[in-house]
Scaffold this active site. Structure first.
Site, PDB file in Angstrom:
ATOM      1  N   ASP A   9      30.083   9.539  10.356  1.00  0.00           N
ATOM      2  CA  ASP A   9      30.557  10.222   9.151  1.00  0.00           C
ATOM      3  C   ASP A   9      29.307  10.616   8.369  1.00  0.00           C
ATOM      4  O   ASP A   9      28.736   9.797   7.649  1.00  0.00           O
ATOM      5  CB  ASP A   9      31.454   9.292   8.334  1.00  0.00           C
ATOM      6  CG  ASP A   9      32.009   9.954   7.092  1.00  0.00           C
ATOM      7  OD1 ASP A   9      32.212  11.181   7.101  1.00  0.00           O
ATOM      8  OD2 ASP A   9      32.241   9.232   6.097  1.00  0.00           O
ATOM      9  N   GLU A  76      32.151  14.058  12.296  1.00  0.00           N
ATOM     10  CA  GLU A  76      33.023  14.913  11.502  1.00  0.00           C
ATOM     11  C   GLU A  76      32.282  16.223  11.255  1.00  0.00           C
ATOM     12  O   GLU A  76      31.102  16.220  10.905  1.00  0.00           O
ATOM     13  CB  GLU A  76      33.352  14.230  10.174  1.00  0.00           C
ATOM     14  CG  GLU A  76      34.330  15.005   9.330  1.00  0.00           C
ATOM     15  CD  GLU A  76      34.721  14.248   8.079  1.00  0.00           C
ATOM     16  OE1 GLU A  76      35.613  13.405   8.155  1.00  0.00           O
ATOM     17  OE2 GLU A  76      34.087  14.506   7.038  1.00  0.00           O
ATOM     18  N   ASP A 148      32.964   4.583   4.305  1.00  0.00           N
ATOM     19  CA  ASP A 148      32.234   5.449   5.244  1.00  0.00           C
ATOM     20  C   ASP A 148      32.264   4.881   6.664  1.00  0.00           C
ATOM     21  O   ASP A 148      32.302   5.627   7.640  1.00  0.00           O
ATOM     22  CB  ASP A 148      30.787   5.638   4.783  1.00  0.00           C
ATOM     23  CG  ASP A 148      30.721   6.269   3.408  1.00  0.00           C
ATOM     24  OD1 ASP A 148      31.090   7.446   3.283  1.00  0.00           O
ATOM     25  OD2 ASP A 148      30.297   5.576   2.462  1.00  0.00           O
TER      26      ASP A 148
END
Length: 177
Positions: A9, A76, A148
C-alpha cells in the site's frame, strides 16, 4: 505448491506491506489455503529530507523482500485525488517499483475499487468492511494494525483471488499450472 505474495500500500509517511503464503493443492481446489506471513509499515517522518525518506523506503523494502522472499508483489494503483499528496505517493511508489525490479519480483496492480470488489463483493465498500474481510480470510481473531498494513494484506489477497495472477488449478499429470 507454495506461492508467497507481498501486498504493498504505497505511501511516503507509511508504506504498508503484507505478506501471505498461498498453498495450492494439486487436484483439491477446496484444500487451497492462505495464511499470514507478516505485515507492517515502513515509516518516514516529514522532518526528514525527501531524499532520506526515499532512501529509508528503499533500504527497508529491500530488507522486507530479503526476509519474505516473495514470488510476486501486488500494489494498489496510484489514485489521483489530491495533487500534493499524489506526487509524494508517486515518489514512494517509484522507489518500490525500483526495489522490486532490482530484486526480480514481478509487480501487478489493482485499483482500490478492484480490491474492495475482490474482498467484499462491492467496489464501493468502506474500509471497515475490507478490514473485516482480511481478518476473516486469514482466519485472524483481530484486524491487523496499523490500517496501512491491513490495506496491504487486502492488496495481497486480491492477487491470490485473481486466477490470471495465481492460477489455482494444477494439472495432476504434469504438475503444471
Amino acid at each position: 505448491m507454495e506461492k508467497r505474495i507481498l501486498g504493498l500500500d504505497p505511501g511516503l509517511a507509511n508504506l504498508g506491506y503484507g505478506a501471505i503464503s498461498c498453498q495450492i493443492v494439486p487436484g483439491k481446489q477446496d484444500k487451497n489455503s492462505v495464511s499470514l506471513i507478516d505485515c507492517g509499515v515502513i515509516q518516514t517522518t516529514p522532518k526528514q529530507e525527501m531524499g532520506q525518506r526515499l532512501k529509508t523506503i528503499y533500504d527497508d523494502l529491500h530488507e522486507v523482500i530479503e526476509q519474505i522472499k516473495p514470488d510476486i508483489a501486488i500494489a494498489e494503483k496510484l489514485f489521483f485525488y489530491k495533487m500534493g499528496n499524489t506526487i509524494l505517493v508517486a515518489q514512494a511508489r517509484g522507489v518500490l517499483t525500483l526495489v522490486l525490479a532490482q530484486c526480480g519480483v514481478p509487480l501487478f496492480e489493482f485499483t482500490p475499487a478492484q480490491i474492495k470488489q475482490a474482498l467484499t463483493g462491492r467496489g464501493n465498500a468502506d474500509k471497515s468492511e475490507v478490514q473485516d474481510a482480511v481478518a476473516r480470510e486469514l482466519e485472524l481473531g483481530y484486524i491487523p494494525k496499523p490500517d496501512d498494513a491491513a490495506d496491504a494484506l487486502a492488496v495481497a489477497l486480491t492477487g491470490w483471488y485473481d486466477d490470471d495472477i495465481c492460477p489455482k488449478k494444477i494439472e495432476l499429470e504434469t504438475g503444471k499450472i
